[in-house]
Design a protein around this motif. Structure first.
Motif, PDB file in Angstrom:
ATOM      1  N   MET A 189      -5.206  -2.328   5.232  1.00 54.07           N
ATOM      2  CA  MET A 189      -3.752  -1.615   5.277  1.00 54.07           C
ATOM      3  C   MET A 189      -2.802  -2.878   4.739  1.00 54.07           C
ATOM      4  O   MET A 189      -1.562  -2.665   4.484  1.00 54.07           O
ATOM      5  CB  MET A 189      -3.359  -1.189   6.383  1.00 54.07           C
ATOM      6  N   PRO A 244      -2.185  -4.102  -0.036  1.00 54.74           N
ATOM      7  CA  PRO A 244      -1.717  -2.792  -0.965  1.00 54.74           C
ATOM      8  C   PRO A 244      -2.927  -2.229  -1.891  1.00 54.74           C
ATOM      9  O   PRO A 244      -2.882  -1.145  -1.991  1.00 54.74           O
ATOM     10  CB  PRO A 244      -0.468  -3.084  -1.254  1.00 54.74           C
ATOM     11  N   TYR A 251      -5.910  -1.241  -0.238  1.00 53.04           N
ATOM     12  CA  TYR A 251      -5.432   0.187   0.469  1.00 53.04           C
ATOM     13  C   TYR A 251      -5.599   1.347  -0.424  1.00 53.04           C
ATOM     14  O   TYR A 251      -6.197   2.146  -0.457  1.00 53.04           O
ATOM     15  CB  TYR A 251      -4.193  -0.035   1.116  1.00 53.04           C
ATOM     16  N   GLN A 275      -7.555   4.675  -0.828  1.00 51.61           N
ATOM     17  CA  GLN A 275      -7.044   5.867  -0.699  1.00 51.61           C
ATOM     18  C   GLN A 275      -7.874   6.887  -1.654  1.00 51.61           C
ATOM     19  O   GLN A 275      -8.189   8.049  -1.472  1.00 51.61           O
ATOM     20  CB  GLN A 275      -5.635   5.979  -1.113  1.00 51.61           C
ATOM     21  N   SER A 291     -11.098   7.957  -0.371  1.00 49.04           N
ATOM     22  CA  SER A 291     -11.252   8.869   0.663  1.00 49.04           C
ATOM     23  C   SER A 291     -11.154  10.341  -0.070  1.00 49.04           C
ATOM     24  O   SER A 291     -11.701  11.399   0.784  1.00 49.04           O
ATOM     25  CB  SER A 291     -10.024   8.713   1.422  1.00 49.04           C
ATOM     26  N   PRO A 329      -5.991  15.324  -0.900  1.00 50.45           N
ATOM     27  CA  PRO A 329      -5.324  16.030  -2.181  1.00 50.45           C
ATOM     28  C   PRO A 329      -5.841  15.270  -3.299  1.00 50.45           C
ATOM     29  O   PRO A 329      -6.269  14.299  -3.313  1.00 50.45           O
ATOM     30  CB  PRO A 329      -3.870  15.950  -1.931  1.00 50.45           C
ATOM     31  N   GLN A 368      -4.330  14.022  -5.772  1.00 45.82           N
ATOM     32  CA  GLN A 368      -3.272  12.923  -5.966  1.00 45.82           C
ATOM     33  C   GLN A 368      -2.607  12.370  -4.825  1.00 45.82           C
ATOM     34  O   GLN A 368      -1.866  13.307  -3.935  1.00 45.82           O
ATOM     35  CB  GLN A 368      -2.191  13.385  -7.036  1.00 45.82           C
ATOM     36  N   THR A 369      -2.368  11.028  -4.408  1.00 40.75           N
ATOM     37  CA  THR A 369      -1.575  10.643  -3.648  1.00 40.75           C
ATOM     38  C   THR A 369      -0.040  10.737  -3.788  1.00 40.75           C
ATOM     39  O   THR A 369       0.149  10.826  -5.105  1.00 40.75           O
ATOM     40  CB  THR A 369      -1.813   9.112  -3.114  1.00 40.75           C
ATOM     41  N   PHE A 370       0.612  10.418  -2.879  1.00 41.65           N
ATOM     42  CA  PHE A 370       2.099  10.391  -3.153  1.00 41.65           C
ATOM     43  C   PHE A 370       2.641   9.441  -4.307  1.00 41.65           C
ATOM     44  O   PHE A 370       3.037   9.456  -5.296  1.00 41.65           O
ATOM     45  CB  PHE A 370       2.858  10.109  -1.977  1.00 41.65           C
ATOM     46  N   ARG A 371       1.767   8.310  -3.862  1.00 40.70           N
ATOM     47  CA  ARG A 371       2.278   7.141  -4.756  1.00 40.70           C
ATOM     48  C   ARG A 371       1.782   7.076  -6.396  1.00 40.70           C
ATOM     49  O   ARG A 371       2.393   6.705  -7.134  1.00 40.70           O
ATOM     50  CB  ARG A 371       1.761   5.581  -4.179  1.00 40.70           C
ATOM     51  N   THR A 429       4.625   6.801   4.639  1.00 38.71           N
ATOM     52  CA  THR A 429       3.567   6.737   5.950  1.00 38.71           C
ATOM     53  C   THR A 429       2.241   6.964   5.327  1.00 38.71           C
ATOM     54  O   THR A 429       1.805   7.695   4.332  1.00 38.71           O
ATOM     55  CB  THR A 429       4.055   7.848   6.754  1.00 38.71           C
ATOM     56  N   CYS A 430       1.060   6.272   5.757  1.00 33.62           N
ATOM     57  CA  CYS A 430      -0.118   6.305   5.351  1.00 33.62           C
ATOM     58  C   CYS A 430      -0.729   7.581   5.361  1.00 33.62           C
ATOM     59  O   CYS A 430      -1.323   7.999   4.483  1.00 33.62           O
ATOM     60  CB  CYS A 430      -1.192   5.296   6.129  1.00 33.62           C
ATOM     61  N   ASP A 461       1.113   9.626   2.551  1.00 29.96           N
ATOM     62  CA  ASP A 461       0.899   9.185   1.229  1.00 29.96           C
ATOM     63  C   ASP A 461      -0.607   9.648   0.889  1.00 29.96           C
ATOM     64  O   ASP A 461      -0.661  10.149  -0.354  1.00 29.96           O
ATOM     65  CB  ASP A 461       0.857   7.722   1.258  1.00 29.96           C
ATOM     66  N   THR A 462      -1.655   9.591   1.793  1.00 35.47           N
ATOM     67  CA  THR A 462      -2.821   9.918   1.337  1.00 35.47           C
ATOM     68  C   THR A 462      -3.152  11.219   1.500  1.00 35.47           C
ATOM     69  O   THR A 462      -3.938  11.934   0.754  1.00 35.47           O
ATOM     70  CB  THR A 462      -3.811   9.070   2.336  1.00 35.47           C
ATOM     71  N   GLN A 505       4.008  -0.918  -0.101  1.00 35.42           N
ATOM     72  CA  GLN A 505       4.017  -0.338   1.386  1.00 35.42           C
ATOM     73  C   GLN A 505       2.599   0.399   1.694  1.00 35.42           C
ATOM     74  O   GLN A 505       1.970   0.805   0.850  1.00 35.42           O
ATOM     75  CB  GLN A 505       5.128   0.654   1.562  1.00 35.42           C
ATOM     76  N   THR A 506       2.297   0.172   3.050  1.00 34.66           N
ATOM     77  CA  THR A 506       0.943   0.929   3.554  1.00 34.66           C
ATOM     78  C   THR A 506       1.071   1.407   4.717  1.00 34.66           C
ATOM     79  O   THR A 506       1.424   3.112   4.461  1.00 34.66           O
ATOM     80  CB  THR A 506      -0.226  -0.293   3.574  1.00 34.66           C
ATOM     81  N   CYS A 507       1.009   1.034   5.880  1.00 34.45           N
ATOM     82  CA  CYS A 507       1.073   1.688   7.072  1.00 34.45           C
ATOM     83  C   CYS A 507       1.934   1.103   8.192  1.00 34.45           C
ATOM     84  O   CYS A 507       2.217  -0.355   8.161  1.00 34.45           O
ATOM     85  CB  CYS A 507      -0.210   1.829   7.515  1.00 34.45           C
TER      86      CYS A 507
END
Lengths: 511, 255
Positions: free
Chosen positions: A433, A436, A439, A443, A446, A479, A481-484, B8-9, B12-13, B39-41
């Motif tokens: 984490m 980035p 990370y 994601q 996952s 999901p 797609q992630t938010f980012r 938030t992780c 976001d995920t 940003q991550t967690c």
């Protein structure tokens, strides 16, 4: 002038392993397993804790200065802990001046020996007891029995627990796990000469206990008590109670021996003004408890003519040495935190394995007795027996920040327990984490979880350590797609532009 | 206002819809949403499980990502993560960080808000122009309620939503039993708490149980899914983001 090196001060000792009642047989989750299936216990606890909660809220809510009383209680206790040695010596001086004798016990074993010696010196083979947490903590009853002295609990609930050869499960209501039919059966079996037609009407049960106890009050020459407060300024000790049985023990015998945890000292008599408001309202939800007994040494011709005060450490100095954890010593044993705790409400007191259950027990027990006295010490599981919901902090009359203490003790546990699978996983997670890019890749990885999900998009069976979760809860598949990813995508930005107010400026600045 | 969004992780995920809704809502209210991509967690899971050395880089990263003075406020669509930033980052920084980190944490903490705090206290809005014609019950979540003391703020926002049928959740202030790794370490006790929470949710007859924290909603929603309940969970932001022109399609979303 020469100086002598005296060495580094030794860490104060915890309560010795294998003594007293500050450690259960098994870790909390295992101990709770059986209790969670006890429908009777769940129903008793649910009803009792809800009733006491409502009463407490009513009598604390009616005081306009309740929050200031809590602040005062917290401040007095903190001041006390900051100068505990001088206050204890002052208490010793005052008690001695008034004809009492003060004994100092480093731990429970010493306290048990002192009390046994004092009882034997009177020639009595029986003692009557006021409800007391400190003597429960050190296992005094068990020790006395081994030495041929019969202790008789006189608090109704403690009597029920003692007659049933059981353990208390609540600080204030030790038999909270029993219902009246069970109590009827215990009395029929254990009270000599009880009416064989005794029914389970509470008043009848109380009358049966009363008749049994009266006999003991009239004939026993020695009483044992704890203390709610010990006033350094005057040498006065105090016990608050509901039934009057404590008053009988404190006034009728010839000899009184009181065992008091050293953290129970208060600087001034006037401090009782604060604590005699805080304690009953937080504890039983009453404005005032029915009986408040106070005694100062020996009063010639009135009450016990011999008085001994045993000051008990048993890990308290060790707790005091912890600058975060010491806050737990401010506890006045009201049990408000037990009554609001969602974990305690469901698991009951026995799951904690200690005289002190519930949220305060989960922070006090490991500090008094340690968390690493043995491999897989059950006490190391106590700081985790909380969802950190914070209800205990709100209810505490002396504002002990129990959730923060739980988190602190969890940290101390991970620091002391070496390399574990959990620590390795936590390090790995943090290491991922803090990068980035890595990370973001993780994601995406996952999303493999999508392959494991059923047609409904749910994962219902997870491997350890997540299997406890999936026993009663589904997990949605990750999901697509992630938010980012959405935020960085043209669709995401288009969606945000569409949402922005049309007649406003600054609608598409950030990209 | 330029608002830094911390997804938030978990959000976001696993729960991006709640974070999208937060971004859409703030944009609709005329604000500029910034998403620092590094940003991550926040490290809450580490700290609450007893690890304070490991999250130091996460605490530092949060302070760096959002320390930018051009960001006027930081919003977290999570009461517990906001609680971690406000109450735990300082502890971690003082114990295992350095003076610079302590300073950075203090600066960013002062402008960090949970969503309902940002809306009501900072942006001074309670009617956000939302439309949500369904029966809803609100679970306050422990850290929003007792750590951040958001009080009635989320309920004030919900009451102002057009068409909403807001029903009170019995014993609302009781914990749902999540508690992070508590739900794994003490899974059975956690499940017992969840069972009572779900019973109270069912008593409301609500179509939606909402809250300001995706983690608690993941717990309650996971349980409701297992018992095939008709009630589903939605983040507060998703209700506040729904409008007459862009309504939330509840039936379609219910699985």
């Amino acid at each position: 002038m020469s100086s002598t090196f005296l060495g580094m001060p030794a860490a104060p000792p915890r309560s010795p392993y294998g003594t007293g009642n500050l450690r259960g047989e098994q870790k909390f989750p295992k101990a709770a397993h059986g209790e969670l299936r006890n429908e009777q216990l769940r129903s008793n606890l649910g009803k009792a804790t809800r009733t006491i909660r409502a009463k407490r809220l009513a009598v604390t809510g009616e005081l306009p200065d309740w929050e200031r009383l809590r602040d005062a209680g917290s401040a007095i206790k903190t001041d006390t802990m900051n100068r505990l040695p001088e206050l204890l010596e002052e208490l010793e001086r005052r008690v001695t001046e008034r004809g009492g004798t003060v004994h100092w016990a480093r731990d429970g074993a010493e306290a048990n020996e002192i009390v046994t010696r004092l009882v034997k010196a009177t020639g009595s083979e029986e003692v009557i007891k006021v409800k007391s947490m400190a003597t429960q903590e050190i296992g005094l009853n068990e020790h006395l029995e081994a030495e041929g002295i019969r202790p008789h609990e006189t608090d109704l609930a403690e009597l029920i627990v003692q007659l049933a050869h059981d353990r208390p499960s609540h600080i204030l209501v030790p038999a909270i796990h029993r219902n009246r039919e069970e109590i009827r059966r215990i009395f029929l079996k254990e009270i000599p000469g009880v009416d064989p037609h005794l029914d389970s009407v509470p008043a009848h049960l109380a009358a049966a206990a009363r008749a049994y106890l009266r006999e003991q009050f009239m004939t026993t020459k020695v009483a044992l008590s704890g203390a709610n407060f010990g006033i350094a300024e005057t040498g006065t000790l105090s016990v608050v109670e509901s039934e009057g049985n404590g008053r009988m023990c404190l006034t009728m015998p010839e000899t009184l021996i009181s065992v008091m945890g050293i953290e129970k000292v208060l600087p001034r008599f006037a401090d009782l003004e604060v604590f005699l408001q805080l304690l009953p309202r937080s504890s039983t939800g009453e404005r005032m408890n029915p009986y408040t007994s106070m005694w100062t040494g020996v009063t010639p011709g009135d009450g016990p003519q011999e008085f001994h005060l045993v000051l008990l450490d048993n890990g308290r100095t060790a707790a005091l040495a912890d600058k975060v954890g010491r806050e737990a010593l401010n506890c006045i044993r009201c049990s408000a935190c037990l009554n609001v705790c969602p974990v305690y409400e469901r698991t009951g007191g026995h799951s904690y394995g200690s005289t002190y259950p519930g949220p305060i027990g989960a922070v006090l027990t490991p500090q008094l007795a340690g968390m690493h006295a043995a491999k897989d010490d059950p006490n190391s599981s106590l700081p985790y027996a909380s969802s950190l919901c914070g209800a205990c902090f709100d209810a505490c009359p002396v504002k002990i920040d129990i959730p923060s203490l739980l988190v602190e003790l969890r940290h101390q546990n991970t620091e002391e327990s070496g390399t574990t699978a959990e620590k390795t996983a936590m390090k790995a997670a943090a290491s991922l984490m803090k990068r980035p890019k890595l990370y973001t890749k993780a994601q995406k990885a996952s999303r493999a979880g999508r392959l494991m999900a059923g047609k409904d998009g749910k994962l219902s069976h997870l491997p350890p350590p997540f299997n406890g979760w999936s026993a009663t809860r589904d997990v949605s598949e990750p999901p697509k797609q992630t938010f980012r990813e959405w935020f960085a995508s043209p669709e995401g930005q288009a969606e945000l532009r569409a949402a922005a107010p049309q007649d406003d400026e600054g609608k598409e600045e950030d990209r | 206002m330029r608002i830094g969004l911390f997804a938030t992780c978990l959000g976001d995920t696993l729960f991006p819809d709640a974070v999208k809704a937060t971004a859409v809502l703030l944009t609709r209210l005329g604000h500029q949403v910034a998403f620092p991509p590094g940003q991550t967690c926040c490290g809450q899971m580490h700290v609450n499980t007893g690890y304070q050395r490991e999250p130091v880089p996460l605490v530092r990263n949060f302070a760096e990502q959002f320390g930018d003075p051009s960001i006027d406020a930081v919003v977290l669509p999570s009461g517990s993560c906001a609680g971690s930033v406000r109450h735990q980052h300082g502890i971690v920084a003082e114990r295992y960080g350095d003076a610079g980190l302590v300073d950075g944490v203090a600066k960013v903490r002062a402008k960090t808000y949970e969503l309902s705090e940002l809306l009501v206290d900072v942006l001074e809005v309670t009617d956000v122009g939302a439309y949500f014609p369904h029966r809803v019950t609100y679970h306050p979540t422990c850290h929003s309620l007792r750590m951040l003391r958001v009080g009635e703020k989320p309920l004030r926002l919900l009451r102002a939503v057009e068409g909403i049928d807001l029903v009170e959740l019995p014993e609302a202030d009781a914990c749902c039993g999540f508690g992070g790794t508590f739900a794994l370490k003490n899974a059975e006790t956690s499940s017992a708490m969840l069972a009572d929470k779900m019973r109270h949710v069912a008593e409301t007859g609500a179509a939606v149980c909402t809250a300001g924290d995706s983690s608690c909603l993941m717990h309650i929603g996971g349980g409701l899914s297992r018992i095939a309940s008709d009630t589903r969970t939605l983040h507060l932001a998703q209700i506040l983001a729904a409008t007459r022109t862009s309504p939330y399609a509840l039936a379609e979303a219910a699985r």
